[in-house]
Design a protein around this motif. Structure first.
Motif, PDB file in Angstrom:
ATOM      1  N   GLY A   1     -14.258   7.396  -8.572  1.00 45.29           N
ATOM      2  CA  GLY A   1     -13.039   8.106  -8.038  1.00 45.29           C
ATOM      3  C   GLY A   1     -12.372   8.828  -8.963  1.00 45.29           C
ATOM      4  N   PHE A   2     -12.215   8.616 -10.520  1.00 40.69           N
ATOM      5  CA  PHE A   2     -11.565   9.283 -11.468  1.00 40.69           C
ATOM      6  C   PHE A   2     -11.807  10.773 -11.738  1.00 40.69           C
ATOM      7  CE2 PHE A   2     -11.132  10.042 -16.082  1.00 40.69           C
ATOM      8  CZ  PHE A   2      -9.560  10.228 -16.161  1.00 40.69           C
ATOM      9  N   MET A   3     -13.418  11.031 -11.754  1.00 44.41           N
ATOM     10  CA  MET A   3     -13.597  12.441 -12.274  1.00 44.41           C
ATOM     11  C   MET A   3     -13.126  13.380 -10.324  1.00 44.41           C
ATOM     12  SD  MET A   3     -14.849  12.072 -14.766  1.00 44.41           S
ATOM     13  CE  MET A   3     -16.191  13.978 -14.955  1.00 44.41           C
TER      14      MET A   3
ATOM     15  N   TRP B   1      -0.846  12.620 -10.718  1.00 47.01           N
ATOM     16  CA  TRP B   1      -0.880  10.092 -11.682  1.00 47.01           C
ATOM     17  C   TRP B   1      -1.537   9.152 -10.693  1.00 47.01           C
ATOM     18  CZ3 TRP B   1      -2.599   7.494 -14.804  1.00 47.01           C
ATOM     19  CH2 TRP B   1      -2.299   5.822 -15.820  1.00 47.01           C
TER      20      TRP B   1
ATOM     21  N   CYS C   1     -15.994   3.350  -9.695  1.00 42.69           N
ATOM     22  CA  CYS C   1     -14.573   4.289 -10.311  1.00 42.69           C
ATOM     23  C   CYS C   1     -14.717   6.074 -11.332  1.00 42.69           C
ATOM     24  CB  CYS C   1     -13.820   2.963 -11.580  1.00 42.69           C
ATOM     25  SG  CYS C   1     -13.961   1.703 -10.606  1.00 42.69           S
ATOM     26  N   THR C   2     -15.443   5.643 -11.628  1.00 41.83           N
ATOM     27  CA  THR C   2     -16.214   6.869 -12.746  1.00 41.83           C
ATOM     28  C   THR C   2     -16.170   8.155 -11.445  1.00 41.83           C
ATOM     29  OG1 THR C   2     -17.418   5.588 -13.923  1.00 41.83           O
ATOM     30  CG2 THR C   2     -17.057   7.874 -14.352  1.00 41.83           C
TER      31      THR C   2
ATOM     32  N   VAL D   1     -10.556  13.181  -8.934  1.00 42.91           N
ATOM     33  CA  VAL D   1      -9.055  13.127  -8.581  1.00 42.91           C
ATOM     34  C   VAL D   1      -8.643  14.941  -8.952  1.00 42.91           C
ATOM     35  CG1 VAL D   1      -6.412  12.669  -9.445  1.00 42.91           C
ATOM     36  CG2 VAL D   1      -7.839  10.857  -9.021  1.00 42.91           C
ATOM     37  N   TYR D   2      -9.814  15.032 -10.143  1.00 43.48           N
ATOM     38  CA  TYR D   2      -8.934  16.675 -10.578  1.00 43.48           C
ATOM     39  C   TYR D   2      -8.992  17.277  -9.861  1.00 43.48           C
ATOM     40  CZ  TYR D   2      -6.142  13.732 -13.858  1.00 43.48           C
ATOM     41  OH  TYR D   2      -5.468  12.815 -14.182  1.00 43.48           O
TER      42      TYR D   2
ATOM     43  N   ASP E   1      -7.180   6.642  -7.052  1.00 41.15           N
ATOM     44  CA  ASP E   1      -8.500   6.536  -6.129  1.00 41.15           C
ATOM     45  C   ASP E   1      -9.840   5.563  -6.767  1.00 41.15           C
ATOM     46  OD1 ASP E   1      -7.799   8.481  -3.885  1.00 41.15           O
ATOM     47  OD2 ASP E   1      -8.589   9.817  -4.795  1.00 41.15           O
ATOM     48  N   THR E   2      -9.312   5.458  -8.384  1.00 44.16           N
ATOM     49  CA  THR E   2      -9.786   4.888  -9.503  1.00 44.16           C
ATOM     50  C   THR E   2     -10.085   3.775  -9.092  1.00 44.16           C
ATOM     51  OG1 THR E   2      -9.098   6.486 -11.249  1.00 44.16           O
ATOM     52  CG2 THR E   2     -10.487   4.492 -11.972  1.00 44.16           C
TER      53      THR E   2
ATOM     54  N   THR F   1      -4.481   9.437  -9.340  1.00 47.11           N
ATOM     55  CA  THR F   1      -5.638   8.767  -9.891  1.00 47.11           C
ATOM     56  C   THR F   1      -5.772   7.909 -10.058  1.00 47.11           C
ATOM     57  OG1 THR F   1      -5.251  10.095 -12.099  1.00 47.11           O
ATOM     58  CG2 THR F   1      -6.424   8.537 -12.402  1.00 47.11           C
ATOM     59  N   LEU F   2      -4.388   6.785  -9.853  1.00 50.65           N
ATOM     60  CA  LEU F   2      -4.390   4.866 -10.030  1.00 50.65           C
ATOM     61  C   LEU F   2      -5.245   4.240  -8.460  1.00 50.65           C
ATOM     62  CD1 LEU F   2      -0.157   4.283 -10.764  1.00 50.65           C
ATOM     63  CD2 LEU F   2      -2.674   4.321 -12.138  1.00 50.65           C
TER      64      LEU F   2
END
Ligand SMILES: CN(C)C(=N)NCCC[C@H](N)C(=O)O
Length: 265
Positions: free
Chosen positions: A86-88, A145, A83-84, A90-91, A151-152, A148-149
């Protein structure tokens, strides 16, 4: 900070991308005709994903990639690290993904009837500059956004599926065989894309809407109006092609990632 995971992630992302090229060409109407832009972008995103994943596991379990077969991390740790990552990523992914979606949704010059206006965007760089000029820097992050939802959690599922399948067919303490890595990596790709597809549909709609008047007010508004107008089936559009592409791309991505890290010792 060890950089091998980032480098292996970059190379394995590029190899997966080359393999997925024919299907991406079908899906993206020529966006991947040239390989330089996707290799520079998507492979970099993969490098962030795998690099952050591995470093988060290192922080959580104090084990390096080489030590993890002897001391396997718990699935909770694998999920958190996925998840981390995936979150990172995204940007890093958001502007490239926006450009991809905008180009994908415009008619190919080859297919245009004579006399019709030229396509709005002439290529990836022209597309990025136009979005920046027309919608400002934040315009380049439209849909981030929803991304993010998407890929996290799905990248948590991606790494858990991969690890779980590898452990099912590998003796404790051993490295998984190449066949196991291929099947586990491909299946992780399918499982994650199956979960990601509904939010992928929403994300692409938000990215296409841009600043058009009457465009969606946000993720929830887009979910509700898409379901009302087109039924729940709309959330599974693209599922077959996403899955068909996901297996080979992610099988090769994981195989090359594991191979590179093992050969670097
Ligand atoms: C469901 N999602 C977003 C993912 N599983 N992402 C990671 C895999 C990325 C790979 N290059 C691919 O395009 O499949």
């Amino acid at each position: 900070m060890p950089v091998e995971e980032f480098v292996a992630g970059w190379i394995s992302g590029a190899l997966g991308l080359v393999l997925g090229h024919p299907l991406d060409t079908v899906k993206l109407l020529g966006f991947f005709k040239g390989m330089s832009f996707p290799i520079a972008s998507i492979a970099m995103v993969n490098s962030v994903l795998f690099g952050v994943y591995s470093h988060t596991l290192l922080a959580l379990t104090a084990t390096s990639h080489q030590e993890r077969r002897a001391q396997p991390p718990s699935f909770t740790h694998v999920f958190i690290a996925g998840c981390t990552g995936g979150f990172m990523q995204v940007y890093c992914l958001a502007p490239f993904d926006l450009i991809k979606v905008r180009l994908q949704n415009q008619t190919e010059p080859r297919a245009r009837p004579p006399g019709s206006p030229p396509p709005r965007y002439r290529g990836p760089v022209h597309c990025a500059v136009s979005i920046f000029q027309e919608e400002g820097p934040r315009g380049l992050f439209r849909g981030a956004w929803a991304l993010t939802l998407r890929d996290t959690p799905t990248l948590g599922i991606y790494f858990v599926t991969y690890e779980w399948l590898c452990r099912q067919s590998t003796q404790d303490g051993q490295n998984p065989s190449s066949a196991t890595v291929l099947v586990a990596g491909g299946s992780a790709g399918i499982a994650s894309w199956a979960v990601a597809t509904p939010l992928d549909v929403i994300k692409s709609r938000l990215q296409m809407a841009g600043r058009k008047p009457g465009a969606y007010r946000g993720v929830l508004d887009c979910v509700v109006s898409s379901a009302r107008q087109e039924g729940l089936g709309v959330f599974f559009r693209g599922l077959t092609i996403n899955s068909a592409r996901a297996f080979p791309v992610n099988a090769v991505t994981f195989l090359s990632y594991e191979y590179l890290l093992r050969s670097w010792g």
